[in-house]
Scaffold this motif. Structure first.
Motif, PDB file in Angstrom:
ATOM      1  N   ASN B  59      16.899   2.372  -5.790  1.00 36.01           N
ATOM      2  CA  ASN B  59      17.123   3.384  -6.812  1.00 36.01           C
ATOM      3  C   ASN B  59      15.971   3.326  -7.804  1.00 36.01           C
ATOM      4  OD1 ASN B  59      17.950   4.834  -9.102  1.00 36.01           O
ATOM      5  ND2 ASN B  59      20.099   4.522  -8.563  1.00 36.01           N
ATOM      6  N   LEU B  60      15.289   4.457  -7.966  1.00 33.47           N
ATOM      7  CA  LEU B  60      14.122   4.483  -8.840  1.00 33.47           C
ATOM      8  C   LEU B  60      14.464   4.089 -10.273  1.00 33.47           C
ATOM      9  CD1 LEU B  60      12.299   7.735  -7.672  1.00 33.47           C
ATOM     10  CD2 LEU B  60      11.716   5.374  -7.170  1.00 33.47           C
ATOM     11  N   LEU B  61      15.726   4.325 -10.661  1.00 31.04           N
ATOM     12  CA  LEU B  61      16.112   4.016 -12.029  1.00 31.04           C
ATOM     13  C   LEU B  61      16.514   2.556 -12.189  1.00 31.04           C
ATOM     14  CD1 LEU B  61      18.206   7.210 -12.767  1.00 31.04           C
ATOM     15  CD2 LEU B  61      15.807   6.791 -13.208  1.00 31.04           C
ATOM     16  N   LYS B  62      16.757   1.875 -11.056  1.00 37.88           N
ATOM     17  CA  LYS B  62      17.140   0.465 -11.130  1.00 37.88           C
ATOM     18  C   LYS B  62      16.238  -0.341 -10.215  1.00 37.88           C
ATOM     19  CE  LYS B  62      21.734   2.123 -11.901  1.00 37.88           C
ATOM     20  NZ  LYS B  62      22.660   2.929 -11.097  1.00 37.88           N
ATOM     21  N   ARG B  65      16.998  -3.823  -8.711  1.00 39.29           N
ATOM     22  CA  ARG B  65      18.049  -4.062  -7.717  1.00 39.29           C
ATOM     23  C   ARG B  65      17.603  -3.809  -6.283  1.00 39.29           C
ATOM     24  NH1 ARG B  65      23.728  -1.378  -9.398  1.00 39.29           N
ATOM     25  NH2 ARG B  65      23.922  -2.172 -11.519  1.00 39.29           N
ATOM     26  N   GLY B 255      27.850  24.610  -7.267  1.00 39.15           N
ATOM     27  CA  GLY B 255      27.425  23.221  -7.423  1.00 39.15           C
ATOM     28  C   GLY B 255      28.206  22.276  -6.520  1.00 39.15           C
ATOM     29  N   GLY B 256      28.809  22.828  -5.465  1.00 40.74           N
ATOM     30  CA  GLY B 256      29.586  21.991  -4.554  1.00 40.74           C
ATOM     31  C   GLY B 256      31.079  22.058  -4.835  1.00 40.74           C
ATOM     32  N   ASN B 263      30.917  21.306  -1.098  1.00 38.53           N
ATOM     33  CA  ASN B 263      29.853  20.304  -1.056  1.00 38.53           C
ATOM     34  C   ASN B 263      29.243  20.279   0.344  1.00 38.53           C
ATOM     35  OD1 ASN B 263      28.418  18.416  -2.445  1.00 38.53           O
ATOM     36  ND2 ASN B 263      29.752  16.720  -1.882  1.00 38.53           N
ATOM     37  N   LYS B 271      21.708  15.773  -4.809  1.00 42.66           N
ATOM     38  CA  LYS B 271      22.349  15.121  -5.954  1.00 42.66           C
ATOM     39  C   LYS B 271      22.005  13.632  -5.975  1.00 42.66           C
ATOM     40  CE  LYS B 271      26.669  13.978  -6.220  1.00 42.66           C
ATOM     41  NZ  LYS B 271      28.086  14.204  -5.908  1.00 42.66           N
ATOM     42  N   LEU B 274      17.796  13.482  -6.337  1.00 39.58           N
ATOM     43  CA  LEU B 274      17.082  14.010  -7.492  1.00 39.58           C
ATOM     44  C   LEU B 274      17.866  13.918  -8.793  1.00 39.58           C
ATOM     45  CD1 LEU B 274      15.303  17.069  -5.880  1.00 39.58           C
ATOM     46  CD2 LEU B 274      14.350  14.851  -6.475  1.00 39.58           C
ATOM     47  N   SER B 275      19.188  13.667  -8.720  1.00 37.57           N
ATOM     48  CA  SER B 275      19.924  13.462  -9.971  1.00 37.57           C
ATOM     49  C   SER B 275      20.064  11.980 -10.276  1.00 37.57           C
ATOM     50  CB  SER B 275      21.315  14.089  -9.902  1.00 37.57           C
ATOM     51  OG  SER B 275      21.222  15.460  -9.705  1.00 37.57           O
ATOM     52  N   PHE B 276      20.340  11.198  -9.239  1.00 36.23           N
ATOM     53  CA  PHE B 276      20.536   9.762  -9.461  1.00 36.23           C
ATOM     54  C   PHE B 276      19.333   8.946  -8.981  1.00 36.23           C
ATOM     55  CE2 PHE B 276      25.159  10.953  -8.430  1.00 36.23           C
ATOM     56  CZ  PHE B 276      25.284  11.551  -9.675  1.00 36.23           C
ATOM     57  N   PHE B 277      18.372   9.601  -8.339  1.00 37.28           N
ATOM     58  CA  PHE B 277      17.167   8.933  -7.827  1.00 37.28           C
ATOM     59  C   PHE B 277      17.500   7.757  -6.908  1.00 37.28           C
ATOM     60  CE2 PHE B 277      15.989  11.251 -11.568  1.00 37.28           C
ATOM     61  CZ  PHE B 277      14.867  11.927 -11.143  1.00 37.28           C
ATOM     62  N   ASN B 278      18.596   7.966  -6.181  1.00 34.44           N
ATOM     63  CA  ASN B 278      19.083   6.956  -5.262  1.00 34.44           C
ATOM     64  C   ASN B 278      18.401   7.171  -3.915  1.00 34.44           C
ATOM     65  OD1 ASN B 278      20.729   4.896  -4.493  1.00 34.44           O
ATOM     66  ND2 ASN B 278      22.554   5.847  -5.377  1.00 34.44           N
TER      67      ASN B 278
END
Lengths: 405, 314
Positions: B59-62, B65, B255-256, B263, B271, B274-278
Motif C-alpha cells: 500500500n503506497l500509503l503504508k 507494511r 459509484g457502485g 459494484n 477504488k 486509486l482511492s486507497f492506493f492498495n
C-alpha cells in the motif's frame, strides 16, 4: 535591481492544488495580488475531491514535487502525518509567531485543520462549521421553535413533511461513498455515537451507533425527499434551495447560497442556527474544512515562498477580502466578528459559537480514515435503500474495519 | 565447402558472403524489433510487474507494511463477498448488454442494409451516442433520471412507473438502468460493424437464392447468418471485452451503489488502487479480470472454429 529588493520572490512560481470549493475561485482571483506584493506567481489547479486526493497522493508517493502547496481536507491529517508528505510547520510558526497573529485564529481550527498529535502538517485556512439551516417561515407557520435537540429536530422533521405538497421535513446525503458516510457520522456524533472507542479502535456496531442509524434511516424513509438516498452534497443543497426540504444540516460554506436569489427560491425564509444535539449531551458541533500544506519534496526556496504565501493568505486583511468575495471560509475571530461581513452574512455569530466549542474529530482523523469512510459509506447506504437492517450492516462494517488495524 | 563457395561467390560478384535468405531473415527481425520492444515495454513488462505486485501486501500509503504474502491477496479476494458480488454484477452486466446489443444491432443493420439516402442519414444519426465519452453519457443519464429533479426521472416516479427513490437509488433497478445506458450507447457501433458485414456479402449468392425461390427467413438462416458469422464474432468479442471493463458510467452514476448492487470489477479495482492506493490488492483484482477476459476470448475462438467447421466442412 530596486524591483528585486521590494519583490523578494520574483521569478518563483508556486503550484497550488486546490479543492473545488467556494474558496478556490477566490484564490485564483486574488493570486495576482500576491504577485503584486511579493513577485511570486501562484498557479491554482482546481480539482474535485477525488482527483485532488489521487493527484496529490501520486505526487507525494512518487516524490515528483508537482505541487508546492496543497489544500488538505481535515480528515487527511492522519495520513499526511504518518507518511511525512508535508513539512512540519511547527518551527516556522515559532519563528514567525509575531507576524502570524495566531491568537486571533480559533485554537480549535489550528488543531483540527492540520495538527496531528502535535505535528502541524497543514496551516488552518478554511474553517467550516456544521450548522442547521431551516425554513423559518414553515417553522413559524407550524408554531415550532428552532430545534435545539436532535429529538426536536426529528419531531419537527416529521411534522413538516407533507408529500402531497412536495414538502419534506429533512434532507441529508444518502449517496453511497463519502457523501452518506460523512453526513451520518455527523448525526451519529450528535446522537451520542462514536466511530472509535476509547483506545482508538473502531467501534462501529455500538448500541448508540445502531440506534442513531435506525433514526437516520427512518428519517430518510418518512421525512426526506424520495430521491435523497441518491443525493450527495450538491443534490442536498439543491433540494433545500428549491424549497422542498425544511431542515438541513450542512457546512457553513454553502450558507451564502441561500441568500442569493439567482440560485435560491428560499431567500428571506431561511435561518442558520447551531446544529442540534441529543438531549443532555455535551455541545459537539462539527468542524470541517481545509488546511494549507507544503509539499515536503519541494525545493527549499519553494518551501520558503510557499510559507510566505500561507502567511499572506491567512492574514486578517486577506481573510476579510476573501470572505467579502464569497469564499465562505473563516479561521480568524476578527473576520467572524467583522461588522461589514456580519452585515452581509448574518449567520456569522453561529460560526463563532461552533469554532469556540467545536469538535473536529467526530470523523476520526486517523491514517485509516479513507477505508473506514468507504466501509461506512456502503453500509449506511445499504440501510437507507432497505437491503439490510442497521445492526447487520454495522456488524459487517465493524468486521471489515477491524481488519485495518 | 560451403564457406569456400560463398567466398568464391563474393569474389565473383562482390556481394557479402551471407546468403540472401539469412540476410532477409535478419532484416525482417530488425524490422520487427521496434514492435517487439513496444509490446515488451507496454504489454509484457506491466503484466509481469502487475503479477509481481499482486503477491505483496503493498500500500503506497503504508510503505512500512510492505511484505511478500504469496497468493494471500487472491485467497482474500475469493473469500470476500463484495468481490464475488462484483464478479456477478460484471457478468450479468456483460451478458445482458452484449446480447441485447447484438440483437438490436442486427435488426438495425438489416433495416439500413439497402443503400439509399434515407438510410445513410439514419446511420449518421444513430452513430451520435458512440461519439460521446461514457463518462459524459453517465452524467447525462444521471441528470435525466434523478427522481426529484431529473427531466425524465421525475415523471417516471410521479406516474408510479418507477420507485419514488429513482432508478439509480433502487437496488433492483440500478444495474438494469446501467445496462440500458450501455445498450443506448453501443448498439449503434454493433449495428455499424454488422452493416459492414452485410455490405460485404456476395450478391450473387443472395440473387441465386432469390431465383431459387427461397423465403426471406430461409435466406437469412441459411445464407446471411452463416456468412455474417465473422462480423458477428467481431462485434461480440469487441463488445464483451469492453463491457467487462465497464467503469466510467457506473462511477459517475451510482459509484457502485446502492449498497453494492452495481459494484463491478473495475469499479472495485479503481477504488482499491486509486482511492486507497492498495496496489497489491488492486493488482490481484486486475489480474483476475484479465484472466476472465482471456477465458472469454478463448471461448469465442473455439466457437468460431466450431461454426467454421460446421459451415465450411473443414
Amino acid at each position: 535591481m530596486a524591483q528585486a529588493a521590494d519583490k523578494p520572490l520574483a521569478g518563483i512560481t508556486l503550484n497550488l492544488a486546490s479543492m473545488n470549493d467556494q474558496f478556490s475561485a477566490v484564490l485564483a482571483q486574488i493570486a495576482p495580488e500576491f504577485k503584486e506584493a511579493t513577485g511570486a506567481e501562484i498557479k491554482v489547479d482546481i480539482m474535485d475531491y477525488g482527483s485532488l486526493l489521487t493527484k496529490t497522493t501520486a505526487d507525494f508517493v512518487a516524490h515528483t514535487a508537482g505541487y508546492d502547496l496543497i489544500t488538505m481536507d481535515i480528515v487527511w491529517a492522519g495520513q499526511f502525518a504518518a507518511n511525512g508528505y508535508t513539512i512540519d510547520l511547527n518551527d516556522l510558526m515559532k519563528r514567525d509567531a509575531k507576524e502570524l497573529d495566531a491568537a486571533d485564529i480559533y485554537p480549535k481550527l489550528t488543531e483540527a485543520l492540520g495538527n496531528y498529535k502535535g505535528k502541524q502538517v497543514a496551516y488552518p485556512f478554511a474553517g467550516y462549521a456544521n450548522v442547521l439551516a431551516y425554513r423559518k417561515d414553515l417553522f413559524d407557520a407550524a408554531g415550532l421553535k428552532a430545534p435545539e435537540t436532535m429529538e426536536d429536530l426529528v419531531a419537527a422533521a416529521y411534522k413538516l413533511t407533507d408529500p402531497a405538497k412536495k414538502q419534506y421535513g429533512f434532507v441529508a446525503n444518502g449517496q453511497k461513498g463519502p457523501a452518506v458516510a460523512q453526513d451520518w457520522m455527523q448525526y451519529n456524533a450528535e446522537m451520542g455515537g462514536a466511530i472509535l472507542d476509547k483506545d482508538g479502535k473502531p467501534a462501529l456496531n455500538s448500541e448508540a451507533n445502531i440506534k442513531s442509524l435506525t433514526v437516520y434511516r427512518d428519517l430518510f424513509k418518512k421525512a426526506a425527499p424520495p430521491g435523497a438516498a441518491d443525493y450527495d452534497w450538491g443534490g442536498r443543497e439543491e433540494s433545500f434551495r428549491q424549497g422542498i426540504a425544511a431542515t438541513m444540516q450542512t457546512w457553513s460554506v454553502g450558507a451564502p447560497g441561500y441568500y442569493d436569489p439567482k440560485t435560491s427560491k428560499v431567500v428571506g425564509k431561511v435561518d442558520v442556527a447551531l446544529a442540534p444535539r441529543g438531549k443532555g449531551l455535551p455541545k459537539i458541533y462539527g468542524i470541517g474544512g481545509w488546511g494549507l500544506a507544503i509539499n515536503a519534496d519541494a525545493k527549499d526556496k519553494q518551501k520558503e515562498a510557499a510559507w510566505t504565501f500561507i502567511k499572506w493568505v491567512t492574514s486578517p486583511k486577506i481573510q476579510k477580502e476573501m470572505n467579502m468575495l464569497g469564499a465562505g471560509s473563516y479561521i480568524r475571530k476578527s473576520t467572524v466578528t467583522d461588522k461589514e461581513l456580519n452585515a452581509k452574512y448574518p449567520f456569522l455569530p453561529v460560526l463563532n459559537e461552533v469554532f469556540e466549542n467545536g469538535d473536529g474529530d467526530y470523523r476520526p482523523r486517523i491514517p485509516e480514515y479513507p477505508e473506514i469512510q468507504d466501509i461506512l459509506g456502503t453500509a449506511v447506504n445499504s440501510v437507507l435503500v432497505g437491503t439490510v437492517e442497521p445492526k447487520a450492516a454495522l456488524d459487517a462494517a465493524q468486521e471489515a474495519a477491524a481488519k485495518l488495524f | 565447402m560451403n564457406l569456400t563457395r560463398s567466398v568464391e561467390s563474393k569474389a565473383a560478384t562482390g556481394f557479402s558472403p551471407v546468403p540472401f535468405a539469412t540476410r532477409r531473415k535478419f532484416f525482417l527481425l530488425a524490422m520487427a524489433l521496434p514492435a517487439v520492444a513496444y509490446v515488451i515495454a507496454l504489454g509484457v513488462f506491466p503484466l509481469v510487474k502487475g503479477m509481481w505486485y499482486s503477491l505483496y501486501e503493498y500500500n503506497l500509503l503504508k510503505p512500512a507494511r510492505t511484505h511478500f504474502v504469496g497468493i494471500d491477496n487472491y485467497i482474500n479476494l475469493l473469500a470476500d463477498a463484495d468481490f464475488r458480488g462484483a464478479i456477478a454484477n460484471t457478468v450479468i452486466f456483460t451478458v445482458f448488454s452484449v446480447a441485447i446489443e447484438l440483437v438490436f444491432g442486427f435488426v438495425i443493420a438489416l433495416a439500413l442494409w439497402r443503400d439509399d439516402r434515407f438510410n445513410r442519414v439514419c446511420l449518421t444519426l444513430i452513430l451520435v451516442p458512440v461519439t460521446i465519452t461514457p463518462l459524459v453519457v453517465g452524467l447525462i443519464f444521471k441528470g435525466l433520471l434523478l427522481a426529484d429533479y431529473g427531466m425524465v426521472g421525475y415523471y417516471l416516479a410521479q406516474w408510479g412507473i418507477t420507485d419514488p427513490r429513482g432508478l439509480f437509488a433502487t437496488p433492483s433497478t440500478a444495474l438494469a438502468t446501467l445496462i440500458f445506458i450501455d445498450i443506448w450507447e453501443w448498439t449503434p457501433l454493433v449495428a455499424l460493424i454488422l452493416l459492414a458485414g452485410l455490405k460485404a456479402l456476395p450478391g450473387d449468392l443472395l440473387e441465386a437464392a432469390a431465383v431459387d425461390g427461397a423465403t426471406a427467413w430461409r435466406t437469412f438462416r441459411s445464407i446471411t447468418l452463416p456468412l455474417m458469422l465473422p462480423a458477428v464474432m467481431l462485434a461480440l468479442t469487441l463488445r464483451t471485452i469492453d463491457a467487462f471493463r465497464v467503469f466510467d458510467s457506473v462511477f459517475v452514476t451510482t459509484g457502485g451503489g446502492p449498497g453494492n448492487s452495481t459494484n463491478t470489477l473495475m469499479v472495485y479495482a479503481v477504488k482499491e488502487g486509486l482511492s486507497f492506493f492498495n496496489i497489491g490488492k488492486a493488482s490481484a483484482i486486475s489480474n483476475i479480470a484479465l484472466l476472465c477476459v482471456a477465458i472469454i476470448a478463448i471461448c469465442f475462438i473455439l466457437m468460431i472454429r466450431h461454426f467454421d467447421k460446421k459451415a465450411n466442412g473443414r
